[in-house]
Scaffold this active site. Structure first.
Site, PDB file in Angstrom:
ATOM      1  N   ASP A   1      -5.859   1.663  -6.471  1.00 32.91           N
ATOM      2  CA  ASP A   1      -5.127   2.763  -5.855  1.00 32.91           C
ATOM      3  C   ASP A   1      -5.721   2.954  -4.456  1.00 32.91           C
ATOM      4  O   ASP A   1      -6.831   2.470  -4.191  1.00 32.91           O
ATOM      5  CB  ASP A   1      -5.346   3.986  -6.764  1.00 32.91           C
ATOM      6  CG  ASP A   1      -4.972   5.276  -6.108  1.00 32.91           C
ATOM      7  OD1 ASP A   1      -3.801   5.414  -5.738  1.00 32.91           O
ATOM      8  OD2 ASP A   1      -5.849   6.152  -5.963  1.00 32.91           O
TER       9      ASP A   1
ATOM     10  N   ASP B   1      -5.565   6.259  -1.968  1.00 34.86           N
ATOM     11  CA  ASP B   1      -6.201   7.556  -1.660  1.00 34.86           C
ATOM     12  C   ASP B   1      -7.093   8.022  -2.807  1.00 34.86           C
ATOM     13  O   ASP B   1      -6.665   8.088  -3.953  1.00 34.86           O
ATOM     14  CB  ASP B   1      -5.120   8.610  -1.395  1.00 34.86           C
ATOM     15  CG  ASP B   1      -4.388   8.341  -0.093  1.00 34.86           C
ATOM     16  OD1 ASP B   1      -4.941   8.658   0.962  1.00 34.86           O
ATOM     17  OD2 ASP B   1      -3.273   7.783  -0.153  1.00 34.86           O
TER      18      ASP B   1
ATOM     19  N   ASP C   1      -7.587   7.149  -9.180  1.00 33.37           N
ATOM     20  CA  ASP C   1      -8.157   8.494  -9.350  1.00 33.37           C
ATOM     21  C   ASP C   1      -7.141   9.551  -9.738  1.00 33.37           C
ATOM     22  O   ASP C   1      -7.496  10.686 -10.009  1.00 33.37           O
ATOM     23  CB  ASP C   1      -8.798   8.950  -8.018  1.00 33.37           C
ATOM     24  CG  ASP C   1      -7.737   9.274  -6.982  1.00 33.37           C
ATOM     25  OD1 ASP C   1      -6.801   8.457  -6.831  1.00 33.37           O
ATOM     26  OD2 ASP C   1      -7.813  10.342  -6.358  1.00 33.37           O
TER      27      ASP C   1
HETATM   28  O1  LIG Z   1      -1.364   6.684  -5.050  1.00 32.03           O
HETATM   29  P1  LIG Z   1      -2.260   7.103  -3.925  1.00 32.03           P
HETATM   30  O2  LIG Z   1      -2.584   5.995  -2.992  1.00 32.03           O
HETATM   31  O3  LIG Z   1      -3.489   7.806  -4.430  1.00 32.03           O
HETATM   32  O4  LIG Z   1      -1.391   8.182  -3.104  1.00 32.03           O
HETATM   33  C1  LIG Z   1      -1.178   9.512  -3.623  1.00 32.03           C
HETATM   34  C2  LIG Z   1      -1.001  10.462  -2.470  1.00 32.03           C
HETATM   35  O5  LIG Z   1      -2.128  10.218  -1.611  1.00 32.03           O
HETATM   36  C3  LIG Z   1      -2.161  10.889  -0.354  1.00 32.03           C
HETATM   37  O6  LIG Z   1      -2.467  12.255  -0.585  1.00 32.03           O
HETATM   38  C4  LIG Z   1      -3.786  12.452  -1.084  1.00 32.03           C
HETATM   39  O7  LIG Z   1      -4.728  12.010  -0.089  1.00 32.03           O
HETATM   40  C5  LIG Z   1      -4.672  12.721   1.168  1.00 32.03           C
HETATM   41  C6  LIG Z   1      -5.657  12.057   2.130  1.00 32.03           C
HETATM   42  O8  LIG Z   1      -6.934  12.002   1.609  1.00 32.03           O
HETATM   43  C7  LIG Z   1      -4.991  14.198   0.913  1.00 32.03           C
HETATM   44  O9  LIG Z   1      -4.904  14.948   2.123  1.00 32.03           O
HETATM   45  C8  LIG Z   1      -3.984  14.767  -0.121  1.00 32.03           C
HETATM   46  O10 LIG Z   1      -4.328  16.100  -0.449  1.00 32.03           O
HETATM   47  C9  LIG Z   1      -3.996  13.924  -1.396  1.00 32.03           C
HETATM   48  O11 LIG Z   1      -2.995  14.357  -2.302  1.00 32.03           O
HETATM   49  C10 LIG Z   1      -0.861  10.700   0.394  1.00 32.03           C
HETATM   50  O12 LIG Z   1      -0.905  11.452   1.599  1.00 32.03           O
HETATM   51  C11 LIG Z   1       0.337  11.059  -0.458  1.00 32.03           C
HETATM   52  O13 LIG Z   1       1.522  10.794   0.246  1.00 32.03           O
HETATM   53  C12 LIG Z   1       0.299  10.197  -1.722  1.00 32.03           C
HETATM   54  O14 LIG Z   1       1.400  10.544  -2.543  1.00 32.03           O
END
Ligand SMILES: O=P(O)(O)OC[C@H]1O[C@H](O[C@H]2O[C@H](CO)[C@@H](O)[C@H](O)[C@H]2O)[C@H](O)[C@@H](O)[C@@H]1O
Length: 360
Positions: free
Chosen positions: A66, A68, A258
């Site tokens: 994954d 983020d 995560d």
């Molecule tokens: O599947 P992933 O790669 O984990 O993406 C899920 C979401 O991740 C991002 O948001 C998350 O990370 C951001 C940066 O660290 C943080 O600001 C936010 O609060 C988290 O939810 C991304 O911006 C989303 O579009 C994704 O859906």
């Protein structure tokens, strides 16, 4: 009366979203007493390294990561969720040894801009947009470009809803809407918690007009996706199949993630008794993953499994080592290399010189 029922149903829905969102991104465990039991059932992948290496013996490792919260730390501004150079070098290295895929809620283009490695598979928009590597380790031309798009017919609708959500949420301080091509994210991280319910209600009202879309919640984010039977678990199966590992016993997929959306992939692995799922979390969460890691800084070492496997093979084949099975080994991760301290007190790394000194 009907109106009242609808409203109370709506309130319940909003409250459920808020509660799950809080639970998915807490800063500390709510119940510290649960932690030892949880760790017992979901031990650290680093501590169980030897067991993982042993279970993967003879099988092709395929790594799924994954983005983020796994490869990059969670930050307030989604546009600044950068991966370290060290992590990029680690990914480049492992992609030389085995197929590696990034599975993210982000759009493929966005996640590619962060990772910038042509050797990898990318499954963006929660697996709804899959692209193959454009460069292989042998520099042969690969399955360049799009491999699969599960929700292409939803693109006009997603663009329309994006514009409406931007307009409807602009009055909420700190709210941000992000487009991930086939999915959208409404970010709550910079919104005062007392305004979360109001923001979630705005999103719910917009989505009421789009029954073909659904909402899920992640880490301080509401994610809007097409209501189709496709998720990160399906994407994992698709990549394995396109690599020729459909129904194969010779593959050992490792999925590290995560978030709640990663649970779909963990579920596929556990239901098929295939490979392992590793959850990145410092706090107890309900999960289908077998192992855990604390944070992205622990992800680099674990993806060096193949090197550890090679080292194990070398030592078990070595004539100098008197025992065939070396028992528990201590692993050290120093300068991007795995080192092992074995029962017979040999300290082994993968450097050529060390190898030659020990075995040749
Ligand atoms: O599947 P992933 O790669 O984990 O993406 C899920 C979401 O991740 C991002 O948001 C998350 O990370 C951001 C940066 O660290 C943080 O600001 C936010 O609060 C988290 O939810 C991304 O911006 C989303 O579009 C994704 O859906």
């Amino acid at each position: 009366m009907i109106m009242k029922t609808l409203l109370s149903k709506g309130d319940a829905k909003v409250n459920t979203f808020i509660d799950s969102m809080r639970a998915s991104s807490p800063t500390r465990p709510e119940n510290q007493d649960q932690t030892p039991t949880w760790i017992f059932y979901h031990p650290s992948a680093l501590k169980m390294f030897d067991e993982i290496v042993y279970n993967s013996r003879g099988k092709q490792i395929v790594t799924f990561l994954d983005y983020d919260g796994t490869l990059s730390p969670i930050v307030s501004d989604p546009d600044k969720a950068f991966m370290t150079e060290k992590m990029r070098a680690t990914l480049k290295d492992i992609a030389m040894h085995f197929p590696t895929a990034i599975v993210s809620g982000r759009s493929v283009d966005k996640v590619y801009n962060f990772v910038q490695l042509k050797e990898l598979y990318y499954a963006g928009s929660h697996g709804m947009d899959i692209r193959g590597p454009t460069k292989s380790r042998s520099h042969k031309k690969m399955n360049e470009g799009v491999l699969f798009q599960a929700a292409s017919q939803f693109l006009p609708m997603m663009n329309e809803v994006y514009k409406i959500l931007v307009e409807k949420t602009k009055s909420v301080k700190g709210a941000m809407v992000e487009t991930n091509k086939f999915c959208l994210s409404v970010h709550f991280r910079c919104v005062d918690e007392k305004n979360w319910a109001a923001l979630a209600e705005k999103v719910r009202l917009v989505l009421n007009e789009y029954p073909k879309l659904r909402i899920t919640q992640g880490r301080k984010v509401l994610e809007i996706k097409p209501s189709i039977k496709w998720d990160k678990g399906k994407a994992l199966e698709f990549v394995l199949e396109s690599l020729g590992y459909n129904n194969s016993n010779n593959v050992f997929p490792i999925y590290i993630g995560d978030d709640r959306t990663d649970e779909d992939a963990f579920k596929v692995l556990s239901s098929r008794s295939l490979g392992i799922g590793i959850l990145v979390s410092q706090i107890p969460k309900e999960t289908n993953a077998s192992y855990t890691l604390q944070d992205p800084s622990e992800v680099g070492p674990i993806i060096f499994l193949n090197q550890a496997r090679l080292v194990r093979m070398m030592i078990t084949r070595s004539e100098r080592c008197p025992i065939p099975y070396l028992g528990p080994m201590t692993y050290y991760y120093i300068n991007k290399r795995i080192f092992l301290k074995t029962k017979c007190n040999i300290f082994i790394g993968l450097r050529q010189r060390t190898r030659q000194r020990l075995f040749i």
